[in-house]
Scaffold this motif. Structure first.
Motif, PDB file in Angstrom:
ATOM      1  N   ARG A  66       0.831  -1.206   0.000  1.00  0.00           N
ATOM      2  CA  ARG A  66       0.000   0.000   0.000  1.00  0.00           C
ATOM      3  C   ARG A  66       0.865   1.254   0.000  1.00  0.00           C
ATOM      4  NH1 ARG A  66      -5.065  -1.093   4.213  1.00  0.00           N
ATOM      5  NH2 ARG A  66      -6.039  -2.804   3.001  1.00  0.00           N
ATOM      6  N   ALA A  67       1.969   1.197   0.750  1.00  0.00           N
ATOM      7  CA  ALA A  67       2.877   2.352   0.783  1.00  0.00           C
ATOM      8  C   ALA A  67       3.469   2.612  -0.594  1.00  0.00           C
ATOM      9  CB  ALA A  67       3.995   2.108   1.801  1.00  0.00           C
ATOM     10  N   ASP A  68       3.785   1.560  -1.336  1.00  0.00           N
ATOM     11  CA  ASP A  68       4.317   1.723  -2.686  1.00  0.00           C
ATOM     12  C   ASP A  68       3.283   2.390  -3.596  1.00  0.00           C
ATOM     13  OD1 ASP A  68       6.711   0.484  -1.968  1.00  0.00           O
ATOM     14  OD2 ASP A  68       5.989  -1.512  -2.542  1.00  0.00           O
ATOM     15  N   TRP A  69       2.026   1.964  -3.498  1.00  0.00           N
ATOM     16  CA  TRP A  69       0.970   2.549  -4.334  1.00  0.00           C
ATOM     17  C   TRP A  69       0.721   4.007  -3.963  1.00  0.00           C
ATOM     18  CZ3 TRP A  69      -0.235   0.594  -8.756  1.00  0.00           C
ATOM     19  CH2 TRP A  69      -0.139  -0.783  -8.962  1.00  0.00           C
ATOM     20  N   ARG A  70       0.805   4.314  -2.666  1.00  0.00           N
ATOM     21  CA  ARG A  70       0.651   5.718  -2.257  1.00  0.00           C
ATOM     22  C   ARG A  70       1.784   6.566  -2.833  1.00  0.00           C
ATOM     23  NH1 ARG A  70      -1.106   3.442   2.742  1.00  0.00           N
ATOM     24  NH2 ARG A  70       0.984   3.676   3.625  1.00  0.00           N
ATOM     25  N   GLU A  71       2.997   6.010  -2.831  1.00  0.00           N
ATOM     26  CA  GLU A  71       4.127   6.742  -3.394  1.00  0.00           C
ATOM     27  C   GLU A  71       3.950   6.929  -4.902  1.00  0.00           C
ATOM     28  OE1 GLU A  71       7.857   8.746  -3.237  1.00  0.00           O
ATOM     29  OE2 GLU A  71       6.256   8.285  -1.802  1.00  0.00           O
ATOM     30  N   ALA A  72       3.460   5.899  -5.588  1.00  0.00           N
ATOM     31  CA  ALA A  72       3.198   6.017  -7.024  1.00  0.00           C
ATOM     32  C   ALA A  72       2.161   7.103  -7.294  1.00  0.00           C
ATOM     33  CB  ALA A  72       2.731   4.678  -7.586  1.00  0.00           C
ATOM     34  N   LEU A  73       1.151   7.214  -6.425  1.00  0.00           N
ATOM     35  CA  LEU A  73       0.132   8.250  -6.586  1.00  0.00           C
ATOM     36  C   LEU A  73       0.734   9.639  -6.395  1.00  0.00           C
ATOM     37  CD1 LEU A  73      -2.819   9.098  -6.958  1.00  0.00           C
ATOM     38  CD2 LEU A  73      -3.147   8.759  -4.492  1.00  0.00           C
ATOM     39  N   ARG A  74       1.566   9.802  -5.360  1.00  0.00           N
ATOM     40  CA  ARG A  74       2.207  11.103  -5.137  1.00  0.00           C
ATOM     41  C   ARG A  74       3.071  11.505  -6.338  1.00  0.00           C
ATOM     42  NH1 ARG A  74       2.278   9.470   0.479  1.00  0.00           N
ATOM     43  NH2 ARG A  74       4.127   8.186   0.133  1.00  0.00           N
ATOM     44  N   LEU A  75       3.837  10.557  -6.858  1.00  0.00           N
ATOM     45  CA  LEU A  75       4.674  10.841  -8.016  1.00  0.00           C
ATOM     46  C   LEU A  75       3.826  11.206  -9.233  1.00  0.00           C
ATOM     47  CD1 LEU A  75       7.269   7.977  -7.522  1.00  0.00           C
ATOM     48  CD2 LEU A  75       7.777  10.414  -7.419  1.00  0.00           C
ATOM     49  N   ALA A  76       2.699  10.524  -9.391  1.00  0.00           N
ATOM     50  CA  ALA A  76       1.811  10.809 -10.523  1.00  0.00           C
ATOM     51  C   ALA A  76       1.214  12.209 -10.410  1.00  0.00           C
ATOM     52  CB  ALA A  76       0.706   9.759 -10.598  1.00  0.00           C
ATOM     53  N   VAL A  77       0.818  12.606  -9.203  1.00  0.00           N
ATOM     54  CA  VAL A  77       0.199  13.925  -9.012  1.00  0.00           C
ATOM     55  C   VAL A  77       1.198  15.041  -9.308  1.00  0.00           C
ATOM     56  CG1 VAL A  77      -0.754  15.514  -7.298  1.00  0.00           C
ATOM     57  CG2 VAL A  77      -1.549  13.145  -7.373  1.00  0.00           C
ATOM     58  N   VAL A  78       2.381  14.961  -8.690  1.00  0.00           N
ATOM     59  CA  VAL A  78       3.342  16.066  -8.793  1.00  0.00           C
ATOM     60  C   VAL A  78       4.157  15.998 -10.081  1.00  0.00           C
ATOM     61  CG1 VAL A  78       5.320  17.197  -7.702  1.00  0.00           C
ATOM     62  CG2 VAL A  78       3.483  16.255  -6.285  1.00  0.00           C
ATOM     63  N   GLY A  79       4.725  14.813 -10.370  1.00  0.00           N
ATOM     64  CA  GLY A  79       5.630  14.688 -11.504  1.00  0.00           C
ATOM     65  C   GLY A  79       4.937  14.559 -12.838  1.00  0.00           C
ATOM     66  N   ASN A  80       3.673  14.204 -12.840  1.00  0.00           N
ATOM     67  CA  ASN A  80       2.941  14.068 -14.094  1.00  0.00           C
ATOM     68  C   ASN A  80       1.910  15.186 -14.256  1.00  0.00           C
ATOM     69  OD1 ASN A  80       4.354  11.753 -14.807  1.00  0.00           O
ATOM     70  ND2 ASN A  80       2.865  10.375 -13.905  1.00  0.00           N
ATOM     71  N   VAL A  81       0.832  15.131 -13.473  1.00  0.00           N
ATOM     72  CA  VAL A  81      -0.304  16.029 -13.708  1.00  0.00           C
ATOM     73  C   VAL A  81       0.053  17.494 -13.435  1.00  0.00           C
ATOM     74  CG1 VAL A  81      -2.646  16.598 -13.002  1.00  0.00           C
ATOM     75  CG2 VAL A  81      -1.978  14.199 -13.276  1.00  0.00           C
ATOM     76  N   LEU A  82       0.554  17.789 -12.241  1.00  0.00           N
ATOM     77  CA  LEU A  82       0.834  19.186 -11.905  1.00  0.00           C
ATOM     78  C   LEU A  82       1.954  19.745 -12.781  1.00  0.00           C
ATOM     79  CD1 LEU A  82       0.247  21.636 -10.170  1.00  0.00           C
ATOM     80  CD2 LEU A  82       1.776  20.707  -8.412  1.00  0.00           C
ATOM     81  N   TYR A  83       2.996  18.956 -12.991  1.00  0.00           N
ATOM     82  CA  TYR A  83       4.111  19.403 -13.831  1.00  0.00           C
ATOM     83  C   TYR A  83       3.631  19.769 -15.233  1.00  0.00           C
ATOM     84  CZ  TYR A  83       8.027  18.881 -17.071  1.00  0.00           C
ATOM     85  OH  TYR A  83       8.921  19.070 -18.098  1.00  0.00           O
ATOM     86  N   TYR A  84       2.851  18.885 -15.862  1.00  0.00           N
ATOM     87  CA  TYR A  84       2.471  19.150 -17.248  1.00  0.00           C
ATOM     88  C   TYR A  84       1.421  20.250 -17.353  1.00  0.00           C
ATOM     89  CZ  TYR A  84       1.947  18.315 -22.212  1.00  0.00           C
ATOM     90  OH  TYR A  84       1.948  18.471 -23.577  1.00  0.00           O
ATOM     91  N   LEU A  85       0.591  20.385 -16.337  1.00  0.00           N
ATOM     92  CA  LEU A  85      -0.370  21.488 -16.333  1.00  0.00           C
ATOM     93  C   LEU A  85       0.370  22.823 -16.320  1.00  0.00           C
ATOM     94  CD1 LEU A  85      -3.303  22.465 -16.165  1.00  0.00           C
ATOM     95  CD2 LEU A  85      -3.143  22.252 -13.670  1.00  0.00           C
ATOM     96  N   LEU A  86       1.395  22.934 -15.475  1.00  0.00           N
ATOM     97  CA  LEU A  86       2.176  24.167 -15.414  1.00  0.00           C
ATOM     98  C   LEU A  86       2.984  24.376 -16.694  1.00  0.00           C
ATOM     99  CD1 LEU A  86       3.464  23.872 -11.730  1.00  0.00           C
ATOM    100  CD2 LEU A  86       1.832  25.565 -12.592  1.00  0.00           C
ATOM    101  N   LEU A  87       3.603  23.301 -17.198  1.00  0.00           N
ATOM    102  CA  LEU A  87       4.446  23.437 -18.379  1.00  0.00           C
ATOM    103  C   LEU A  87       3.634  23.792 -19.619  1.00  0.00           C
ATOM    104  CD1 LEU A  87       7.225  23.186 -19.716  1.00  0.00           C
ATOM    105  CD2 LEU A  87       6.745  20.755 -20.065  1.00  0.00           C
ATOM    106  N   SER A  88       2.523  23.083 -19.851  1.00  0.00           N
ATOM    107  CA  SER A  88       1.730  23.375 -21.043  1.00  0.00           C
ATOM    108  C   SER A  88       1.132  24.775 -20.968  1.00  0.00           C
ATOM    109  CB  SER A  88       0.636  22.320 -21.228  1.00  0.00           C
ATOM    110  OG  SER A  88      -0.188  22.208 -20.077  1.00  0.00           O
ATOM    111  N   SER A  89       0.742  25.206 -19.768  1.00  0.00           N
ATOM    112  CA  SER A  89       0.248  26.584 -19.610  1.00  0.00           C
ATOM    113  C   SER A  89       1.350  27.583 -19.929  1.00  0.00           C
ATOM    114  CB  SER A  89      -0.256  26.803 -18.179  1.00  0.00           C
ATOM    115  OG  SER A  89      -1.336  25.953 -17.874  1.00  0.00           O
TER     116      SER A  89
END
Length: 327
Positions: A61-84
């Motif tokens: 479960r800890a691994d999946w939580r870490e994968a979620l954190r990485l997905a939020v910051v390194g994927n979604v938030l990063y690309y939202l800021l970059l594409s904007s």
């Protein structure tokens, strides 16, 4: 070392593609590009997860939580800021901001190791000052070239351009955090497959992309936004480009970077992110259909030279008189 460098090069070439998406789809808002990309990434990850199901069962479960954190910051938030940022400032300036990541990541890695009790020395500011001045000069020259082009456009909005630069700084912050945190997990789990870890992050983007895309659709509908939903004014191009970027940049790029991160020290992997910057600039000027002007070429050259100089200076200063392993 050789295989890790080649994996980092492949990741940079594929990640460079994400800078072109906002240009090709300039009539689409950044929020739609972001959630469209990661919804596609999540869907692509489903069959990959079935193939990797044995490895994925080993994740806690800890691994999946870490994968979620990485997905939020390194994927979604990063690309939202970059594409904007790209849609407001164009490709070159945000690309050069992202190009400072090797230095920012290397310094952050050493600061973290020092704070954690590891006797890793930090580079002296006297050593860093000249290369940092080169980096600043490089960004300044490209900024001057882009501003000169803007001044020739009577409809140009300098405030919008400045906001794009600020958003690019936020993207740098996200992607400073992501590779360090991702490398921590990979190096703490050398028995785990980098491919499975990339797929796990893809699975975590699926609910994020689905929820974000649905919220965008509902918002546009309620506000009567002049954008036909669900796929916008150019549905075939939008869907195809989202799938292409999701497969090449999101999954294959992450896979290659994970392979590189397991083979290379964090500071060296950070240095090789410069491949992404060069690839993005090359793609951008190829799309514009002309070579960069003298100011832009000089600025890019100064940035690369400054990054390499700073990292080499950092390694010399971090080399102990007697001990201190590198971060």
């Amino acid at each position: 070392m050789l295989s890790g460098t080649l994996f980092a090069l492949a990741a940079g070439l594929m990640w460079g593609l994400v800078f072109i998406g906002p240009v090709l789809l300039s009539d689409y808002p950044a929020v739609m590009l972001t959630f469209g990309r990661y919804l596609a990434f999540g869907l692509i990850a489903l069959p990959l997860a079935w193939l990797d199901r044995a490895s994925l069962r080993r994740f806690s479960r800890a691994d999946w939580r870490e994968a979620l954190r990485l997905a939020v910051v390194g994927n979604v938030l990063y690309y939202l800021l970059l594409s904007s940022a790209i849609q407001r400032s164009g490709v070159p300036l945000p690309t050069l901001f992202i190009g400072t990541l090797p230095v920012v990541i290397a310094l952050s890695a050493r600061l973290r190791s020092r704070q954690g009790g590891t006797p890793a020395a930090l580079p002296r500011w006297t050593s860093l000052a000249p290369p940092l001045l080169l980096i600043a000069a490089g960004i300044g020259l490209v900024n001057q070239a882009e501003l000169a082009a803007l001044r020739q456009d009577p409809q140009a909005d300098l405030g919008r351009y400045a906001l794009g630069a600020l958003l690019a700084v936020g993207a740098v912050a996200c992607w400073t955090w992501y590779p360090l945190r991702n490398a921590d997990w990979l190096q703490a789990h050398p028995d785990r497959s980098p491919r499975s870890w990339a797929t796990a992050q893809g699975l975590m983007t699926l609910p994020l992309g689905l929820a974000g895309y649905a919220a965008t659709w509902i918002t546009f509908t309620l506000t009567d936004a002049p954008l036909p939903m669900p796929l916008g004014p150019r549905p075939a191009l939008f869907a195809g480009l989202m799938l292409l970027i999701a497969l090449s940049a999101s999954w294959l790029g992450t896979l290659c970077w994970n392979e590189a991160s397991q083979r290379l020290p964090t500071h060296l992997a950070g240095q090789l992110i410069v491949f992404e910057t060069l690839a993005a600039l090359g793609y951008a000027y190829a799309w514009r259909g002309h070579w960069p002007d003298g100011l832009s070429l000089t600025g890019a050259a100064l940035l690369v030279a400054g990054v390499l100089w700073a990292l080499n200076a950092g390694r010399r200063d971090a080399r102990p008189q007697a001990h201190a392993p590198m971060a």
